[in-house]
Design an enzyme around this catalytic site. Structure first.
Site, PDB file in Angstrom:
ATOM      1  N   HIS A 101       0.805  -1.232   0.000  1.00  0.00           N
ATOM      2  CA  HIS A 101       0.000   0.000   0.000  1.00  0.00           C
ATOM      3  C   HIS A 101       0.836   1.280   0.000  1.00  0.00           C
ATOM      4  CE1 HIS A 101      -3.643  -2.258   0.495  1.00  0.00           C
ATOM      5  NE2 HIS A 101      -3.324  -2.706   1.690  1.00  0.00           N
TER       6      HIS A 101
ATOM      7  N   ASP B 216      -3.223 -10.963  -1.711  1.00  0.00           N
ATOM      8  CA  ASP B 216      -3.694 -10.356  -0.465  1.00  0.00           C
ATOM      9  C   ASP B 216      -5.174 -10.021  -0.624  1.00  0.00           C
ATOM     10  OD1 ASP B 216      -4.099  -7.961   1.451  1.00  0.00           O
ATOM     11  OD2 ASP B 216      -2.019  -8.474   1.897  1.00  0.00           O
TER      12      ASP B 216
ATOM     13  N   TYR C 212      -3.467 -11.359   9.765  1.00  0.00           N
ATOM     14  CA  TYR C 212      -3.644 -10.811  11.108  1.00  0.00           C
ATOM     15  C   TYR C 212      -4.109 -11.832  12.141  1.00  0.00           C
ATOM     16  CZ  TYR C 212      -3.083  -6.974   7.991  1.00  0.00           C
ATOM     17  OH  TYR C 212      -2.573  -6.153   7.006  1.00  0.00           O
TER      18      TYR C 212
ATOM     19  N   GLY D 292      -2.122   1.969   4.983  1.00  0.00           N
ATOM     20  CA  GLY D 292      -2.499   0.595   5.280  1.00  0.00           C
ATOM     21  C   GLY D 292      -1.424  -0.254   5.918  1.00  0.00           C
TER      22      GLY D 292
ATOM     23  N   HIS E  36      -6.539  -7.346   0.137  1.00  0.00           N
ATOM     24  CA  HIS E  36      -6.634  -5.933  -0.230  1.00  0.00           C
ATOM     25  C   HIS E  36      -6.005  -5.675  -1.590  1.00  0.00           C
ATOM     26  CE1 HIS E  36      -6.662  -6.055   4.234  1.00  0.00           C
ATOM     27  NE2 HIS E  36      -7.675  -5.225   4.035  1.00  0.00           N
TER      28      HIS E  36
END
Length: 519
Positions: free
Chosen positions: A154, A189, A316, A162, A191
């Site tokens: 990002h 990912d 995460y 991010g 994202h």
């Protein structure tokens, strides 16, 4: 087109044929990387890299590849892509001094989502140095390079975003472009890989392909209609997905699209960002991929036998991140790992089953067959408009990396090499015509659940790559001789080039939303 037949050319890890050959793999790891701490309650935890390394050791994978400690990237390395004042800020800001730099914090989007923490700049130097070092290794003949601390996709030229401060991926691609006319970037990912797409949006030398959640989700970009601009038209591919996508649905897109990309674009090297937040059960994600399903993407790209740089990214639920990247390291080596996990330093994290694999959930897959077919058809149609791989004329190739002698380690590396320019030029602004619709999406700036920040305009700019002197390299450290300890003197970083910003037309782009919901 039958999705299964479209992907038939990339079946993974057969016992015979070209893909059955053993790959030469190197792996970058710094034992300090797990000590960096974004702060209490922050979902990004570098500790996951240490957990991954522990699993690799216990599965015996470190003995099967070169284990290298990255030399930290220097200011000039980072400024090949990033703005000088931004890098200067990252180097100088500390938790103690940040209150005296409020305007700079806002300007560079550093604060809540991308906090200032102890050792921030060293952290950036470490993960960026590893990715560039991996690119150098590929340029010198290795088959696969791995840096699980990298993949921070990002980060922008002039700002953090991010959880990402320095875009190690862009820096690695710039390094690969010294030896390869075309480089492919693939992002799995959850994202959108916005920072990398934006950096190469107007060039035909880098194709970016991103598979991501789209719609009220950070960073808000990555519409299927965003296809690149000018010379880069059709060289940006975006695969927008909805909640709950499972292995079968994901591969029905991934394999036929990537098979066509490899056929049409014919890259000299591939960079694969393996963000693990697309796994089922991720703390911040909403997909339903198994570890095997996620790793199938690695297996498939490996099967084309093109130099491959594997990077980390999001992720995460850290016990599953470690599982995933350990398994994918095995895939890179052509090793199928036993599901029963060996006892390791973080064994208690993996209870109660203590297995490498975890079952996906029974969440609803909101991606209908009709929608998936439409996306696949649209992207394959775009790829059909690329008649052949683009050719690039080089007036002078940037110099190869030199291997420094051991007694050179203490020399002033800034003084060692003459400067050599190349003619490679990257046009770096995101045009308004492909991005204006993003202004209709409003939301908070941060990637996390709560908090907001004011929007600001981002100026596009043109980037010229001047490749100077030699590049980062690393010396081999045998894990069998070092008991899995890496040598602190592994990689000597020599003089790289800088990217200079030129004044040019600018386009006002709205800040994307960052609505981040826990499942």
């Amino acid at each position: 087109m039958d999705p299964s037949s479209a992907g038939a050319g990339g079946n993974s890890l057969p016992s015979v044929g070209p893909d059955g050959q053993k790959r030469r793999v190197c792996y970058f790891y710094d034992s300090e990387v797990g000590n960096y701490y974004y702060g209490q309650g922050h979902p990004m935890k570098p500790h996951r890299i240490r957990m991954t390394h522990s699993l690799l050791a216990q599965y015996g994978l470190l003995d099967q590849m070169q284990v290298l400690r990255p030399n930290p990237a220097r200011d000039r390395d980072l400024c090949r892509f990033h703005a000088d004042d931004y890098i200067s800020f990252l180097r100088s800001v500390t938790p103690e001094t940040q209150q005296d730099q409020i305007r700079a914090l806002k300007r560079f989007n550093v604060g809540e989502d991308c906090p200032v923490f102890d050792g921030l700049y060293s952290f950036c130097q470490t993960y960026a140095g590893a990715s560039v070092g991996g690119a150098v290794k590929l340029n010198h003949g290795l088959d696969i390079a791995i840096n699980w601390s990298g993949g921070l996709h990002h980060a922008k030229k002039c700002e953090a975003s991010g959880f990402c401060y320095v875009n190690d991926i862009v820096l690695a691609i710039l390094e690969l472009l010294k030896h390869h006319q075309r480089v492919l970037y693939v992002d799995i990912d959850i994202h959108h890989g916005d920072g990398v797409e934006e950096a190469f949006y107007t060039t035909d030398r880098v194709m970016t392909v991103s598979f991501h959640k789209f719609g009220d989700y950070f960073p808000g970009t990555g519409d299927v209609r965003d296809i690149g601009h000018s010379k880069g038209k059709y060289y940006s591919l975006n695969v927008p997905l909805d909640d709950g996508i499972d292995d079968e649905s994901y591969q029905s897109l991934f394999k036929p699209i990537m098979a066509k990309v490899m056929e049409v674009f014919q890259p000299g090297a591939v960079v694969l960002q393996c963000g693990a937040d697309s796994l089922s059960g991720d703390r911040l994600g909403c997909f339903n991929l198994s570890i095997r399903g996620h790793a199938e993407c690695v297996k498939y790209m490996r099967s084309f036998n093109v130099p491959l740089l594997l990077l980390g990214g999001g992720g995460y639920t850290i016990r599953n991140v470690a599982r995933c990247w350990c398994y994918e390291t095995g895939v890179a080596l052509g090793q199928e790992l036993e599901d029963k996990m060996p006892v390791n330093e973080y064994y208690e994290y993996f209870g109660p089953d203590y297995t490498l694999h975890v079952a996906p959930s029974n969440m609803e897959n909101k991606n209908t067959r009709y929608e998936l077919d439409n996306i696949r058809t649209k992207l394959l149609d775009n790829l059909s408009k690329l008649r052949h791989a683009p050719s690039v004329q080089f007036q002078e190739r940037p110099p190869d990396t030199e291997f420094p002698e051991p007694d050179e380690d203490e020399e002033d590396q800034d003084e060692r090499h003459d400067d050599h320019d190349s003619d490679m030029e990257l046009d770096y602004h995101t045009p308004l015509e492909d991005s204006a619709r993003r202004s209709t999406i409003q939301g908070t700036r941060v990637k996390r659940e709560s908090a907001g920040a004011e929007t600001k305009d981002q100026d596009g700019s043109r980037v010229t790559g001047e490749h100077r002197g030699s590049e980062p390299m690393a010396e081999d450290i045998s894990p069998s001789k070092q008991a899995h300890q890496v040598d602190a003197n592994a990689m000597a970083v020599d003089e790289p080039g800088n990217v200079k910003t030129e004044s040019g037309s600018s386009t006002k782009l709205p800040d994307p939303p960052a609505i981040y919901q826990k499942p």
